[in-house]
Design a protein around this motif. Sequence first.
Motif, short mmCIF file in Angstrom:
data_model
loop_
_atom_site.label_atom_id
_atom_site.label_comp_id
_atom_site.label_asym_id
_atom_site.label_seq_id
_atom_site.Cartn_x
_atom_site.Cartn_y
_atom_site.Cartn_z
N GLU A 29 10.38 7.00 -6.24
CA GLU A 29 11.81 6.82 -6.57
C GLU A 29 12.23 5.36 -6.49
N GLY A 30 11.31 4.49 -6.18
CA GLY A 30 11.63 3.06 -6.08
C GLY A 30 12.15 2.67 -4.72
N SER A 67 2.34 7.04 -2.47
CA SER A 67 2.35 5.89 -3.40
C SER A 67 0.93 5.39 -3.67
N ARG A 68 0.05 5.61 -2.66
CA ARG A 68 -1.35 5.17 -2.72
C ARG A 68 -1.48 3.67 -2.99
#
Length: 163
Positions: A29-30, A67-68
């Motif tokens: 989602e940033g 997010s990896r």
Amino acid sequence: MSTISKDEFKQVMGSFAAGVTVVTTIDEEGRKWGLTATAFSSLSLDPPLCLVCVDKRAGSLDALRSSRRFAVNMLCRDQEELSNHFASRSDDKFAGIDDQAGEATGCPILPGALGVAECEVVDILPGGDHEIFVGQVMATTVSEGQPLLYWRGSYGALNNATP
Ligand SMILES: Cc1cc2nc3c(=O)[nH]c(=O)nc-3n(C[C@H](O)[C@H](O)[C@H](O)COP(=O)(O)O)c2cc1C
């Protein structure tokens, strides 16, 4: 079964002087996340790997898992306040911080960091009450300055560093 107490463990591990990092990521989602971490290490030269150990209770854990990717911001000696800030559980740790998106991963890069390693997560391993994030280093930045150290529960600095 170990008979070592938590205090004994903390005392001996605290005897190993560590550099201080802030490990950051950005989720789908940033939203930006970051935590102060000394449990960081170089792991392999070929391929270029490093690792960071993250407490399972850390608010940033799920974001790091999903997010990896992460950036390791290695702090300089005048960034003690920043270290304490990212060791807190504040809701928006990035308010008022002039971070930039890393070129390789988009993860937040903190101004003034001595070194930055942007990583893609290649493995997440169990480690007791922590998880071990193994990152492949995709981009690096190195700046002039002196490191912030953490030793026996206090911050410190080198007193005879030349480079
Ligand atoms: C000097 C210092 C070193 C720390 N090292 C680690 C570490 O290596 N791994 C970790 O999970 N937490 C470490 N912490 C604790 C986290 O920074 C702290 O739990 C933080 O609140 C986690 O943020 P979060 O819950 O927003 O993810 C350290 C704290 C300090 C002050």
